[in-house]
Design a protein around this motif. Structure first.
Motif, PDB file in Angstrom:
ATOM      1  N   ARG A  29       1.866   0.256  -8.837  1.00 38.32           N
ATOM      2  CA  ARG A  29       0.849   0.374  -7.786  1.00 38.32           C
ATOM      3  C   ARG A  29       0.785   1.807  -7.249  1.00 38.32           C
ATOM      4  O   ARG A  29       0.091   2.107  -6.301  1.00 38.32           O
ATOM      5  N   SER A  30       1.491   2.718  -7.879  1.00 39.08           N
ATOM      6  CA  SER A  30       1.570   4.104  -7.429  1.00 39.08           C
ATOM      7  C   SER A  30       0.206   4.791  -7.483  1.00 39.08           C
ATOM      8  O   SER A  30      -0.559   4.601  -8.429  1.00 39.08           O
ATOM      9  N   ASP A  46       2.576  -2.447  -0.592  1.00 36.77           N
ATOM     10  CA  ASP A  46       3.751  -2.956   0.105  1.00 36.77           C
ATOM     11  C   ASP A  46       4.726  -3.504  -0.940  1.00 36.77           C
ATOM     12  O   ASP A  46       4.294  -4.093  -1.939  1.00 36.77           O
ATOM     13  N   PRO A  47       6.026  -3.334  -0.757  1.00 39.06           N
ATOM     14  CA  PRO A  47       6.984  -3.877  -1.724  1.00 39.06           C
ATOM     15  C   PRO A  47       6.802  -5.382  -1.976  1.00 39.06           C
ATOM     16  O   PRO A  47       7.090  -5.867  -3.067  1.00 39.06           O
ATOM     17  N   ALA A  48       6.278  -6.113  -0.998  1.00 37.14           N
ATOM     18  CA  ALA A  48       6.026  -7.546  -1.188  1.00 37.14           C
ATOM     19  C   ALA A  48       4.977  -7.792  -2.269  1.00 37.14           C
ATOM     20  O   ALA A  48       4.892  -8.896  -2.812  1.00 37.14           O
ATOM     21  N   PHE A  49       4.196  -6.759  -2.582  1.00 35.05           N
ATOM     22  CA  PHE A  49       3.145  -6.865  -3.597  1.00 35.05           C
ATOM     23  C   PHE A  49       3.439  -5.944  -4.788  1.00 35.05           C
ATOM     24  O   PHE A  49       2.539  -5.335  -5.345  1.00 35.05           O
ATOM     25  N   ALA A  54       9.402   3.622  -1.509  1.00 31.17           N
ATOM     26  CA  ALA A  54       9.563   5.041  -1.196  1.00 31.17           C
ATOM     27  C   ALA A  54       8.209   5.738  -0.988  1.00 31.17           C
ATOM     28  O   ALA A  54       8.172   6.942  -0.761  1.00 31.17           O
ATOM     29  N   ARG A  55       7.105   4.978  -1.074  1.00 23.40           N
ATOM     30  CA  ARG A  55       5.766   5.539  -0.897  1.00 23.40           C
ATOM     31  C   ARG A  55       5.067   4.823   0.252  1.00 23.40           C
ATOM     32  O   ARG A  55       5.359   3.674   0.545  1.00 23.40           O
ATOM     33  N   ASN A  57       2.258   2.772   2.114  1.00 27.53           N
ATOM     34  CA  ASN A  57       1.292   1.757   1.692  1.00 27.53           C
ATOM     35  C   ASN A  57       0.092   1.769   2.646  1.00 27.53           C
ATOM     36  O   ASN A  57       0.170   2.335   3.739  1.00 27.53           O
ATOM     37  N   PRO A  58      -1.032   1.183   2.249  1.00 27.48           N
ATOM     38  CA  PRO A  58      -2.239   1.240   3.077  1.00 27.48           C
ATOM     39  C   PRO A  58      -2.059   0.649   4.479  1.00 27.48           C
ATOM     40  O   PRO A  58      -2.640   1.150   5.446  1.00 27.48           O
ATOM     41  N   GLU A  59      -1.243  -0.383   4.576  1.00 29.11           N
ATOM     42  CA  GLU A  59      -1.024  -1.003   5.882  1.00 29.11           C
ATOM     43  C   GLU A  59      -0.291  -0.043   6.822  1.00 29.11           C
ATOM     44  O   GLU A  59      -0.630   0.061   8.010  1.00 29.11           O
ATOM     45  N   GLN A  60       0.698   0.671   6.298  1.00 24.95           N
ATOM     46  CA  GLN A  60       1.401   1.665   7.108  1.00 24.95           C
ATOM     47  C   GLN A  60       0.460   2.801   7.508  1.00 24.95           C
ATOM     48  O   GLN A  60       0.512   3.281   8.643  1.00 24.95           O
ATOM     49  N   LEU A  61      -0.384   3.220   6.579  1.00 26.99           N
ATOM     50  CA  LEU A  61      -1.313   4.307   6.877  1.00 26.99           C
ATOM     51  C   LEU A  61      -2.329   3.898   7.935  1.00 26.99           C
ATOM     52  O   LEU A  61      -2.700   4.699   8.801  1.00 26.99           O
ATOM     53  N   GLN A  62      -2.781   2.646   7.898  1.00 31.21           N
ATOM     54  CA  GLN A  62      -3.692   2.174   8.942  1.00 31.21           C
ATOM     55  C   GLN A  62      -3.008   2.181  10.299  1.00 31.21           C
ATOM     56  O   GLN A  62      -3.582   2.628  11.292  1.00 31.21           O
ATOM     57  N   LEU A  63      -1.779   1.702  10.352  1.00 35.15           N
ATOM     58  CA  LEU A  63      -1.033   1.695  11.606  1.00 35.15           C
ATOM     59  C   LEU A  63      -0.796   3.119  12.100  1.00 35.15           C
ATOM     60  O   LEU A  63      -0.953   3.415  13.290  1.00 35.15           O
TER      61      LEU A  63
END
Length: 157
Positions: A29-30, A46-49, A54-55, A57-63
């Motif tokens: 997913r990189s 997200d690691p769950a997906f 170590a990168r 994810n879109p959810e973190q970037l939105q937050l």
């Protein structure tokens, strides 16, 4: 008259292991998020997906975007209202609910810890979060609640 602003970015998938998306487990997913003249942000899911922890994810970037926008709006409100902020750190928390068809954020909680120059500024410093929230472009663009749990302290003399 409203002014319009446009933004661009370039997102490049870098996770082809040689067989592309031949099946769900065959690819990484990189990806990279880039903009002209800006440093590249390494992204993944997200690691769950099956993402790389170590990168970003879109959810973190939105937050992070919500937190940044609120902070910048807040600092502006403080500057024009006579509140001297000497330190600001936020550790926001976002909650996402996964559903059969995808998922969505159910809320974000911004938890800024603010330090102001003097005791008489603390009450106004807390109140200005409401004005900052109303002025935040990103908060106005999301369809989930954004709450604030701010703490204001006075800088040591």
């Amino acid at each position: 008259m409203a002014r319009q602003h446009t933004y661009t970015a370039e997102i490049t998938w870098t996770g082809n292991r040689g067989t592309g998306t031949s099946d769900y487990r065959s690819y990484e997913r990189s990806h990279e998020v880039a903009g002209e003249g800006l440093p590249t942000i390494p992204g993944s899911s997200d690691p769950a997906f099956r993402g790389d922890p170590a990168r970003w994810n879109p959810e973190q970037l939105q937050l992070a975007a919500l937190s940044q926008c609120h902070m910048l709006s807040y600092l502006h409100q403080c500057a024009v209202n006579g509140v001297v902020v000497t330190s600001y750190v936020d550790r926001p928390l976002g909650t996402m609910e996964q559903t059969a068809g995808g998922g969505h954020f159910t809320e974000a909680v911004l938890r800024p810890r603010i330090e102001v120059a003097s005791e008489e500024m603390t009450e106004k410093a807390l109140a200005l979060h409401d004005d900052a929230h109303r002025a935040c472009f990103i908060a106005a663009s999301v369809n989930f609640p954004v709450r604030h749990e701010a703490v204001v302290t006075v800088a040591a003399a």
